[in-house]
Motif scaffolding. Structure first.
Motif, short mmCIF file in Angstrom:
data_model
loop_
_atom_site.label_atom_id
_atom_site.label_comp_id
_atom_site.label_asym_id
_atom_site.label_seq_id
_atom_site.Cartn_x
_atom_site.Cartn_y
_atom_site.Cartn_z
N MET A 1 -19.52 0.40 122.86
CA MET A 1 -18.26 1.06 122.63
C MET A 1 -17.75 0.81 121.21
O MET A 1 -17.17 1.69 120.61
N VAL A 2 -17.98 -0.39 120.72
CA VAL A 2 -17.57 -0.72 119.37
C VAL A 2 -18.36 0.12 118.36
O VAL A 2 -17.80 0.58 117.38
N THR A 3 -19.65 0.35 118.59
CA THR A 3 -20.46 1.13 117.66
C THR A 3 -20.04 2.60 117.63
O THR A 3 -20.10 3.24 116.60
N ARG A 8 -17.39 6.80 114.43
CA ARG A 8 -16.36 7.81 114.22
C ARG A 8 -15.55 7.51 112.96
O ARG A 8 -15.22 8.43 112.20
N ILE A 9 -15.23 6.27 112.75
CA ILE A 9 -14.49 5.88 111.54
C ILE A 9 -15.33 6.19 110.31
O ILE A 9 -14.85 6.75 109.33
N THR A 10 -16.61 5.83 110.36
CA THR A 10 -17.51 6.08 109.23
C THR A 10 -17.62 7.58 108.95
O THR A 10 -17.53 8.01 107.80
N MET A 11 -17.79 8.38 110.00
CA MET A 11 -17.88 9.84 109.83
C MET A 11 -16.57 10.40 109.27
O MET A 11 -16.59 11.30 108.44
N GLY A 12 -15.44 9.87 109.72
CA GLY A 12 -14.14 10.31 109.20
C GLY A 12 -13.99 9.99 107.73
O GLY A 12 -13.52 10.83 106.94
N VAL A 13 -14.40 8.79 107.34
CA VAL A 13 -14.32 8.39 105.92
C VAL A 13 -15.24 9.27 105.08
O VAL A 13 -14.86 9.74 104.00
N VAL A 14 -16.45 9.53 105.56
CA VAL A 14 -17.39 10.37 104.83
C VAL A 14 -16.82 11.78 104.68
O VAL A 14 -16.89 12.38 103.60
N ALA A 15 -16.21 12.31 105.74
CA ALA A 15 -15.62 13.64 105.68
C ALA A 15 -14.49 13.70 104.65
O ALA A 15 -14.40 14.64 103.85
#
Length: 186
Positions: A1-3, A8-15
């Motif tokens: 769940m943590v991953t 999602r956070i990583t994808m949001g930052v990349v976006a």
């Protein structure tokens, strides 16, 4: 769940970074620094009024004489401001009485949203002159056609040339002068 949450956070930052990069590229247009646009326009000519321009209300004798060839009424040399800029600026009266601003041997950097402005601002050397041209009266003659070469900009009919003392190659996007010339009346 943590991953999953971390992904999602990583994808949001990349976006967000990609959108920011896209906006930055559109806004700054850095590729223009490496692309030159050369324009080679001849000085425009206009037919001088002839005696046939007379009418019953305006006899031929009242037609004011006009020069047979274009005549330079003011000129100046471009100095560098934000970007290295050189060339000659001329205000030219055409035989039909209209006026054109002519840039000759222009050599400056390309950039986003460059304009040719006729202004009442004093031309100052160095950084002191970068931001003065939008402080007073100015007349935009349109987008800069190219960052190199010879080009013409028609002045609107009725422009009072006594109100303008300088010309600026103005970057409207960043409110800065690339270069400017003080006009000396001839």
């Amino acid at each position: 769940m943590v991953t999953v949450s971390r992904r999602r956070i990583t994808m949001g930052v990349v976006a967000v970074v990609l959108v920011g990069l896209g906006v930055g590229l559109v806004w700054f247009q850095p590729w223009k620094l490496f692309v030159d646009e050369t324009v080679r326009e001849d000085l425009p000519t206009a037919a001088a009024p002839t005696a046939s321009a007379a009418s019953p209300q305006r006899p031929a004798a009242s037609v004011a004489p006009t020069p047979a060839a274009p005549r330079t009424v003011a000129s100046g040399e471009l100095i560098s401001h934000e970007h290295t800029t050189s060339g000659t600026v001329k205000l030219v009266r055409l035989p039909d009485g209209t006026h054109t601003l002519r840039l000759e041997n222009l050599d400056t950097s390309n950039g986003p949203d460059l304009r040719v402005w006729l202004t009442d601002a004093p031309v100052k050397q160095g950084e002191a002159g970068w931001h003065v041209f939008d402080d007073g009266r100015y007349l935009s003659l349109g987008k800069l056609k190219g960052n190199k070469g010879d080009q013409n900009y028609a002045l609107p009919e009725g422009t009072d040339l006594t109100k303008y003392t300088s010309v600026s190659i103005w970057c409207d996007r960043f409110d800065v002068s690339f270069g400017a010339a003080e006009l000396t009346r001839i």
